[in-house]
Design an enzyme around this catalytic site. Structure first.
Site, PDB file in Angstrom:
ATOM      1  N   HIS A 123      39.225  40.539  45.347  1.00  0.00           N
ATOM      2  CA  HIS A 123      40.283  41.562  45.320  1.00  0.00           C
ATOM      3  C   HIS A 123      40.671  41.854  46.779  1.00  0.00           C
ATOM      4  O   HIS A 123      39.845  41.711  47.673  1.00  0.00           O
ATOM      5  CB  HIS A 123      39.685  42.807  44.650  1.00  0.00           C
ATOM      6  CG  HIS A 123      40.650  43.921  44.393  1.00  0.00           C
ATOM      7  ND1 HIS A 123      41.013  44.826  45.357  1.00  0.00           N
ATOM      8  CD2 HIS A 123      41.299  44.305  43.262  1.00  0.00           C
ATOM      9  CE1 HIS A 123      41.842  45.720  44.836  1.00  0.00           C
ATOM     10  NE2 HIS A 123      42.036  45.424  43.571  1.00  0.00           N
ATOM     11  N   ASP A 200      30.666  43.563  45.675  1.00  0.00           N
ATOM     12  CA  ASP A 200      31.707  44.412  45.099  1.00  0.00           C
ATOM     13  C   ASP A 200      31.450  44.453  43.593  1.00  0.00           C
ATOM     14  O   ASP A 200      31.715  43.486  42.874  1.00  0.00           O
ATOM     15  CB  ASP A 200      33.075  43.794  45.422  1.00  0.00           C
ATOM     16  CG  ASP A 200      34.208  44.483  44.681  1.00  0.00           C
ATOM     17  OD1 ASP A 200      33.945  45.328  43.813  1.00  0.00           O
ATOM     18  OD2 ASP A 200      35.373  44.137  44.965  1.00  0.00           O
ATOM     19  N   GLN A 203      33.915  45.737  39.031  1.00  0.00           N
ATOM     20  CA  GLN A 203      34.162  45.278  37.651  1.00  0.00           C
ATOM     21  C   GLN A 203      32.877  45.006  36.875  1.00  0.00           C
ATOM     22  O   GLN A 203      32.946  44.718  35.679  1.00  0.00           O
ATOM     23  CB  GLN A 203      35.015  43.999  37.667  1.00  0.00           C
ATOM     24  CG  GLN A 203      36.421  44.170  38.220  1.00  0.00           C
ATOM     25  CD  GLN A 203      37.315  45.065  37.366  1.00  0.00           C
ATOM     26  OE1 GLN A 203      36.971  45.431  36.236  1.00  0.00           O
ATOM     27  NE2 GLN A 203      38.451  45.437  37.904  1.00  0.00           N
ATOM     28  N   LYS A 226      36.499  53.485  37.006  1.00  0.00           N
ATOM     29  CA  LYS A 226      36.456  52.291  36.152  1.00  0.00           C
ATOM     30  C   LYS A 226      35.333  52.382  35.128  1.00  0.00           C
ATOM     31  O   LYS A 226      35.044  51.432  34.408  1.00  0.00           O
ATOM     32  CB  LYS A 226      36.289  51.031  37.005  1.00  0.00           C
ATOM     33  CG  LYS A 226      37.522  50.706  37.855  1.00  0.00           C
ATOM     34  CD  LYS A 226      37.443  49.324  38.435  1.00  0.00           C
ATOM     35  CE  LYS A 226      38.394  49.078  39.580  1.00  0.00           C
ATOM     36  NZ  LYS A 226      39.799  48.973  39.185  1.00  0.00           N
ATOM     37  N   CYS A 366      46.198  42.447  42.755  1.00  0.00           N
ATOM     38  CA  CYS A 366      45.611  42.645  44.103  1.00  0.00           C
ATOM     39  C   CYS A 366      44.711  41.468  44.472  1.00  0.00           C
ATOM     40  O   CYS A 366      43.634  41.662  45.052  1.00  0.00           O
ATOM     41  CB  CYS A 366      44.844  43.961  44.202  1.00  0.00           C
ATOM     42  SG  CYS A 366      45.858  45.389  43.948  1.00  0.00           S
TER      43      CYS A 366
HETATM   44  N1  7TS Z   1      37.152  45.264  43.610  1.00  0.00           N
HETATM   45  C1  7TS Z   1      37.502  44.770  42.417  1.00  0.00           C
HETATM   46  C2  7TS Z   1      36.807  43.546  41.901  1.00  0.00           C
HETATM   47  C3  7TS Z   1      38.480  45.411  41.678  1.00  0.00           C
HETATM   48  O1  7TS Z   1      38.821  44.919  40.490  1.00  0.00           O
HETATM   49  C4  7TS Z   1      39.109  46.566  42.186  1.00  0.00           C
HETATM   50  C5  7TS Z   1      40.227  47.263  41.468  1.00  0.00           C
HETATM   51  C6  7TS Z   1      38.687  47.046  43.429  1.00  0.00           C
HETATM   52  C7  7TS Z   1      37.709  46.368  44.112  1.00  0.00           C
HETATM   53  C8  7TS Z   1      39.255  48.288  44.033  1.00  0.00           C
HETATM   54  O2  7TS Z   1      38.852  49.408  43.328  1.00  0.00           O
HETATM   55  P1  7TS Z   1      39.338  50.838  43.767  1.00  0.00           P
HETATM   56  O3  7TS Z   1      38.676  51.765  42.823  1.00  0.00           O
HETATM   57  O4  7TS Z   1      38.930  51.022  45.173  1.00  0.00           O
HETATM   58  O5  7TS Z   1      40.828  50.821  43.627  1.00  0.00           O
HETATM   59  N2  7TS Z   1      40.902  46.459  40.549  1.00  0.00           N
HETATM   60  C9  7TS Z   1      42.062  46.757  39.936  1.00  0.00           C
HETATM   61  C10 7TS Z   1      42.634  45.894  39.020  1.00  0.00           C
HETATM   62  O6  7TS Z   1      42.159  44.811  38.680  1.00  0.00           O
HETATM   63  N3  7TS Z   1      43.769  46.446  38.548  1.00  0.00           N
HETATM   64  O7  7TS Z   1      43.940  47.623  39.151  1.00  0.00           O
HETATM   65  C11 7TS Z   1      42.875  47.842  40.013  1.00  0.00           C
END
Ligand code: 7TS
Length: 423
Positions: A123, A200, A203, A226, A366
């Site tokens: 990501h 990371d 997910q 999430k 992303c």
């Molecule tokens: N890493 C992964 C693997 C992700 O899927 C996401 C967000 C992030 C980091 C960032 O997370 P945040 O909470 O800091 O925003 N992924 C997604 C997505 O797949 N669609 O919208 C956000």
């Protein structure tokens, strides 16, 4: 006993109707998940009964708020199986957790000439912070390739790690491919090479049982939103000796022990990394979300999503003109199904099935470098959580059928030709 229909009653939003009275079919859980009523109530209850700043007041309210907040740190320590609460840092989200590392590992660990190893399935939040670091330092960033089956190429990964590789930063589960990476296998390699391993888990942590200690990594990042918790809360889990070695991230109140006209000394862990008034209410409600998820059980969540993915895969076979991304074996990629077709734009698919109340994501997710690798500019993605049902998968498939019928009026031939030319 896992009873999805009973679970769904815990989520007011799942009663919502979309457009002309269509039930909401929410399949965009990789972006953010819905919040059960207990989490929403927890937020309201905090503001109605406990609202006070923490770690400073001596009055009863401040003490109660502080206890509620710090209790969540203990809950997260248990949830993720960390060594101690000193290793649990609250941030705003996964993105901020990784930025904190890219910023603080600079100076303490990274020197000019060093290398950082990422993967092609990251990501942006696990790419751009390292590019920012590269803007400040003379370092090299490498990417471990993915195989034709959309798994990590572990053999090449091993070859790409050199004595200069200070950091390996890797997603546990791809938000596009759904691929779950073998972190223990990578940890063995990084440990032997004295590289720092960052995972990371944005997910993975919401969908499968994870032990920070068993994974063998040095840092792990994930987001509350999430996993049924509020937005605005992220977690960084880190090995104590590294957190002690790194400088603080932001300066201000809370992160100091003493400030004089000459300088300052830092607070103990974990507060060294938590400058300013934190997101008290949302952290407390995240604690409620963890209690809720643990009551359902991560193994139940994993198995339910696996069954839904299997079912959806079987149904998707009828659309033989679709490219479906990710490993062929369901067990290597539960919960996320990403697909595209060279003729119909994913945004059009998502817009049309939204008319039937079905919420999926379309776009680059992303992960633009990964899109380039897959030779597409965008894909459509359905992602499940434990409150989704096989009936919702049926609605999703019927909506897709309608969408493809609509386009196939003039383009059916091209749809299939598009696939042929792709092969
Ligand atoms: N890493 C992964 C693997 C992700 O899927 C996401 C967000 C992030 C980091 C960032 O997370 P945040 O909470 O800091 O925003 N992924 C997604 C997505 O797949 N669609 O919208 C956000």
């Amino acid at each position: 006993m896992f009873d999805v229909n009973k679970i769904r009653k815990d989520f007011k939003i799942l009663e919502r109707k979309i457009w002309d009275n269509k039930p909401l079919v929410y399949l965009d859980n990789a972006a953010t998940t819905q919040k059960p009523n207990v989490v929403i109530n927890s937020l309201v209850s905090y503001y109605e009964n406990y609202n006070a700043n923490i770690h400073r007041g001596v009055h009863k309210l401040a003490e109660e708020a502080t206890t509620l907040y710090e209790d969540v740190r203990q809950k997260i320590k248990d949830f993720i199986d960390a060594n101690s609460t000193a290793e649990i840092i609250f941030t705003r989200n996964t993105t901020e957790s990784i930025n904190l590392l890219a910023y603080c590992l600079d100076d303490s660990i990274i020197k000019d000439g060093d290398e950082i190893l990422l993967t092609e399935m990251e990501h942006h939040s696990n790419i751009v912070p390292w590019y920012l670091l590269r803007d400040r330092r003379n370092i090299t960033i490498k990417f471990t390739p993915i195989t034709d089956n959309h798994e990590l190429d572990y053999n090449t990964l091993e070859k790409l790690i050199t004595k200069k590789t200070k950091i390996v930063s890797i997603t546990h589960k791809s938000n596009v491919l759904g691929t779950v990476n073998d972190i223990q296998r990578i940890a063995k390699i990084t440990k032997a090479n004295n590289s720092i391993l960052i995972v990371d888990a944005a997910q993975s942590a919401p969908h499968m049982k994870i032990s920070f200690q068993d994974l063998g990594c040095d840092f792990l990042a994930f987001s509350s939103h999430k996993m049924c918790g509020p937005t605005g809360v992220g977690i960084l889990v880190g090995k104590k000796e590294l957190l002690e070695k790194m400088p603080p991230f932001l300066g201000g109140g809370e992160m100091i022990r003493k400030v004089t006209f000459d300088g300052f000394t830092t607070n103990d862990l974990p507060w060294k990394y938590e400058a300013g008034t934190p997101n008290i209410a949302d952290v407390i409600a995240f604690g409620t979300a963890i209690d809720y998820i643990e009551k359902i059980g991560l193994e139940n969540i994993y198995q339910h999503e696996l069954k839904l993915t299997e079912y959806a895969f079987k149904k998707l076979k009828q659309f033989d003109f679709l490219h479906i991304y990710g490993p062929k074996e369901i067990t290597k990629r539960a919960g996320i199904i990403t697909f595209s077709n060279p003729v119909v734009h994913p945004h059009d698919i998502a817009t049309i099935i939204d008319q039937d109340g079905v919420a999926i994501r379309a776009g680059h997710h992303c992960a633009q470098p990964l899109m380039k690798k897959l030779s597409v500019s965008a894909t459509a993605r359905a992602s499940f959580y434990f409150y989704n049902t096989p009936e919702e998968v049926d609605i999703f498939i019927n909506a897709l059928n309608k969408a493809f019928d609509y386009f196939a009026v003039g383009a059916c031939k091209e749809l299939k030709q598009g696939v042929k030319s792709k092969k």
